[in-house]
Design a protein around this motif. Structure first.
Motif, PDB file in Angstrom:
ATOM      1  N   ARG A   1       0.351  -0.844   0.082  1.00 58.32           N
ATOM      2  CA  ARG A   1      -0.302  -0.114   0.096  1.00 58.32           C
ATOM      3  C   ARG A   1       1.044   1.045  -0.059  1.00 58.32           C
ATOM      4  NH1 ARG A   1      -2.127  -4.944  -0.218  1.00 58.32           N
ATOM      5  NH2 ARG A   1      -1.865  -5.011   2.180  1.00 58.32           N
ATOM      6  N   GLY A   2       2.124   1.186   0.170  1.00 55.24           N
ATOM      7  CA  GLY A   2       2.967   2.217  -0.037  1.00 55.24           C
ATOM      8  C   GLY A   2       3.900   1.994  -1.257  1.00 55.24           C
ATOM      9  N   ALA A   3       4.748   1.739  -1.231  1.00 56.09           N
ATOM     10  CA  ALA A   3       5.389   1.475  -2.711  1.00 56.09           C
ATOM     11  C   ALA A   3       4.927   1.110  -4.087  1.00 56.09           C
ATOM     12  CB  ALA A   3       6.261   0.551  -2.939  1.00 56.09           C
ATOM     13  N   LEU A   4       4.263   0.174  -4.144  1.00 52.46           N
ATOM     14  CA  LEU A   4       3.332  -0.296  -4.781  1.00 52.46           C
ATOM     15  C   LEU A   4       1.963   0.648  -5.396  1.00 52.46           C
ATOM     16  CD1 LEU A   4       2.839  -3.009  -6.990  1.00 52.46           C
ATOM     17  CD2 LEU A   4       1.077  -3.799  -5.319  1.00 52.46           C
ATOM     18  N   TYR A   5       1.392   0.739  -4.250  1.00 53.29           N
ATOM     19  CA  TYR A   5       0.371   1.107  -4.833  1.00 53.29           C
ATOM     20  C   TYR A   5       0.939   2.536  -5.585  1.00 53.29           C
ATOM     21  CZ  TYR A   5      -4.482   3.871  -3.753  1.00 53.29           C
ATOM     22  OH  TYR A   5      -5.256   3.934  -4.303  1.00 53.29           O
ATOM     23  N   ALA A   6       1.644   3.363  -4.751  1.00 57.64           N
ATOM     24  CA  ALA A   6       2.471   4.985  -5.479  1.00 57.64           C
ATOM     25  C   ALA A   6       3.234   4.699  -7.330  1.00 57.64           C
ATOM     26  CB  ALA A   6       3.313   5.459  -4.794  1.00 57.64           C
ATOM     27  N   SER A   7       3.342   3.283  -7.228  1.00 61.39           N
ATOM     28  CA  SER A   7       4.116   3.155  -8.335  1.00 61.39           C
ATOM     29  C   SER A   7       2.675   3.061  -9.673  1.00 61.39           C
ATOM     30  CB  SER A   7       4.758   1.937  -8.006  1.00 61.39           C
ATOM     31  OG  SER A   7       3.937   0.710  -7.858  1.00 61.39           O
ATOM     32  N   LEU A   8       1.485   2.711  -9.281  1.00 66.54           N
ATOM     33  CA  LEU A   8       0.501   2.502 -10.163  1.00 66.54           C
ATOM     34  C   LEU A   8       0.068   3.880 -10.115  1.00 66.54           C
ATOM     35  CD1 LEU A   8      -1.126  -0.236  -8.343  1.00 66.54           C
ATOM     36  CD2 LEU A   8       0.503  -0.582 -10.466  1.00 66.54           C
ATOM     37  N   GLY A   9       0.392   5.118  -9.972  1.00 60.80           N
ATOM     38  CA  GLY A   9      -0.571   6.140  -9.913  1.00 60.80           C
ATOM     39  C   GLY A   9      -2.395   5.772 -10.509  1.00 60.80           C
ATOM     40  N   ARG A  10      -3.054   6.379 -11.346  1.00 61.20           N
ATOM     41  CA  ARG A  10      -4.158   5.986 -11.700  1.00 61.20           C
ATOM     42  C   ARG A  10      -4.538   4.940 -11.861  1.00 61.20           C
ATOM     43  NH1 ARG A  10      -5.611  12.143 -13.628  1.00 61.20           N
ATOM     44  NH2 ARG A  10      -4.689  13.357 -11.736  1.00 61.20           N
ATOM     45  N   ARG A  11      -3.899   3.742 -12.387  1.00 59.02           N
ATOM     46  CA  ARG A  11      -4.372   2.697 -13.158  1.00 59.02           C
ATOM     47  C   ARG A  11      -4.885   1.848 -11.960  1.00 59.02           C
ATOM     48  NH1 ARG A  11       1.796   1.524 -16.536  1.00 59.02           N
ATOM     49  NH2 ARG A  11       1.375   3.474 -17.363  1.00 59.02           N
TER      50      ARG A  11
ATOM     51  N   PRO B   1      -5.131   1.157  -9.205  1.00 54.41           N
ATOM     52  CA  PRO B   1      -4.682   1.235  -7.579  1.00 54.41           C
ATOM     53  C   PRO B   1      -4.686   0.004  -6.570  1.00 54.41           C
ATOM     54  CG  PRO B   1      -5.216   3.542  -7.845  1.00 54.41           C
ATOM     55  CD  PRO B   1      -5.375   2.851  -8.899  1.00 54.41           C
ATOM     56  N   VAL B   2      -6.119   0.579  -5.982  1.00 54.05           N
ATOM     57  CA  VAL B   2      -6.725  -0.072  -5.392  1.00 54.05           C
ATOM     58  C   VAL B   2      -7.230  -2.093  -5.961  1.00 54.05           C
ATOM     59  CG1 VAL B   2      -8.818  -1.233  -3.856  1.00 54.05           C
ATOM     60  CG2 VAL B   2      -7.827   1.172  -4.282  1.00 54.05           C
ATOM     61  N   ALA B   3      -7.526  -2.295  -6.924  1.00 55.64           N
ATOM     62  CA  ALA B   3      -7.635  -3.138  -7.265  1.00 55.64           C
ATOM     63  C   ALA B   3      -6.026  -3.924  -7.600  1.00 55.64           C
ATOM     64  CB  ALA B   3      -8.283  -3.487  -9.016  1.00 55.64           C
ATOM     65  N   THR B   4      -5.478  -3.714  -8.794  1.00 54.14           N
ATOM     66  CA  THR B   4      -4.149  -3.882  -8.940  1.00 54.14           C
ATOM     67  C   THR B   4      -3.255  -3.971  -7.672  1.00 54.14           C
ATOM     68  OG1 THR B   4      -4.281  -3.020 -11.093  1.00 54.14           O
ATOM     69  CG2 THR B   4      -2.148  -3.346 -10.801  1.00 54.14           C
TER      70      THR B   4
ATOM     71  N   ARG C   1      -6.727   4.305  -0.182  1.00 50.92           N
ATOM     72  CA  ARG C   1      -6.987   5.396  -1.419  1.00 50.92           C
ATOM     73  C   ARG C   1      -7.463   6.807  -0.581  1.00 50.92           C
ATOM     74  NH1 ARG C   1     -12.074   3.670  -5.314  1.00 50.92           N
ATOM     75  NH2 ARG C   1     -12.800   3.432  -3.179  1.00 50.92           N
ATOM     76  N   ALA C   2      -8.896   6.329   0.760  1.00 50.96           N
ATOM     77  CA  ALA C   2      -9.312   7.532   1.703  1.00 50.96           C
ATOM     78  C   ALA C   2      -8.797   8.139   1.943  1.00 50.96           C
ATOM     79  CB  ALA C   2     -10.191   6.546   2.346  1.00 50.96           C
ATOM     80  N   SER C   3      -7.071   7.484   2.475  1.00 49.57           N
ATOM     81  CA  SER C   3      -6.673   8.272   3.682  1.00 49.57           C
ATOM     82  C   SER C   3      -5.399   9.221   3.004  1.00 49.57           C
ATOM     83  CB  SER C   3      -6.322   7.904   4.816  1.00 49.57           C
ATOM     84  OG  SER C   3      -5.292   6.765   4.077  1.00 49.57           O
ATOM     85  N   GLY C   4      -4.814   8.942   1.360  1.00 43.39           N
ATOM     86  CA  GLY C   4      -3.684   9.136   1.249  1.00 43.39           C
ATOM     87  C   GLY C   4      -2.580   9.210   1.456  1.00 43.39           C
ATOM     88  N   GLY C   5      -2.650   7.789   2.377  1.00 42.70           N
ATOM     89  CA  GLY C   5      -1.160   7.290   2.892  1.00 42.70           C
ATOM     90  C   GLY C   5      -1.694   5.774   3.931  1.00 42.70           C
TER      91      GLY C   5
END
Length: 247
Positions: A160-170, A172-175, A208-212
């Motif tokens: 939920r940190g590095a991977l999520y940030a690397s996805l951008g708008r793709r 991110p939750v599902a991926t 996604r809801a908290s941004g961090g």
């Protein structure tokens, strides 16, 4: 304003809320993050599968699980800047996540405890849960708790940190949930895979809801600690009678 309406305004926004987008990363930073994420995902998944192939309570188990936690954490931190995030109330007040993720972790445990009662009646799932809980039953309580919490925190720093940030708008939750579930599949344990799918979705929505990271980290830690405390007694008899002592 009535007391009820004041309380309602202090409640957090729902998990469907999308936090304000983080600063867009420059292409070189994004490419570096993705390279680190890819290498960490492959290494961590391999070590995770190996860690649950070691004997419960053994030195190899503690070393391998500590190594998995170290890989997730180091890879996540090495990928680039990460953010703690904020809980936004319905009156738009921002505060660091604490009470809400603790309550979310406790609620998630309650749902899993109910699911565990059902899983006891399903041989495949019941045996899968029993195999995992043998690591808690046959290990040192303090070491099991420490490695479990370390892995939970490490997983959030990475997925939920590095991977999520690397996805951008793709998506991110599902991926990020899909990658988390695939990594857990290396354990070859269906109960863990189902848990990763369900909790990964929850953690992703919190991110996604908290941004961090802070909200999913706290929720993961609370949920894990409660699972370790209350789930093993439910499956202790099954582990003994179906798997046999010492196996």
């Amino acid at each position: 304003m009535t007391r009820g309406s004041r309380l309602d305004r202090l409640l957090p926004k729902p998990l469907s809320h999308v936090a304000v987008a983080e600063v867009v990363e420059l292409p070189p930073v994004r490419r570096r993050r993705r390279r680190v994420v890819a290498a960490t995902a492959v290494t961590g998944a391999g070590l995770l599968g190996a860690s649950l192939s070691t004997p419960p309570g053994s030195r190899e188990f503690y070393l391998s699980t500590a190594a998995v936690a170290g890989v997730w954490t180091a890879g996540g931190l090495a990928s680039g800047p990460l953010h703690l995030g904020w809980i936004e109330s319905r009156d738009s007040t921002l505060r660091r996540p604490l009470v809400t993720p603790v309550a979310t972790g406790a609620a998630a445990f309650g749902l899993f405890y109910g699911a565990a009662l059902v899983a006891q009646r399903v041989p495949v799932l019941g045996d899968a849960v029993a195999r995992v809980l043998r690591f808690a039953d046959e290990g040192d309580d303090r070491l099991v708790l420490a490695t479990t919490l370390a892995n939970g925190i490490g997983e959030e720093v990475f997925f939920r940190g590095a991977l999520y940030a690397s996805l951008g708008r793709r998506h991110p939750v599902a991926t990020s949930t899909a990658v988390y579930t695939l990594a857990t599949a290396t354990t070859r344990n269906p109960a863990l895979v189902l848990a990763a799918s369900a909790m990964g979705t929850l953690f992703g929505l919190q991110r996604r809801a908290s941004g961090g990271l802070q909200a999913p980290v706290i929720t993961h830690a609370v949920w894990s600690a409660l699972m370790l405390r209350f789930l093993p007694p439910l499956f202790r008899r099954r582990a003994t009678t179906r798997l046999g002592p010492g196996r």
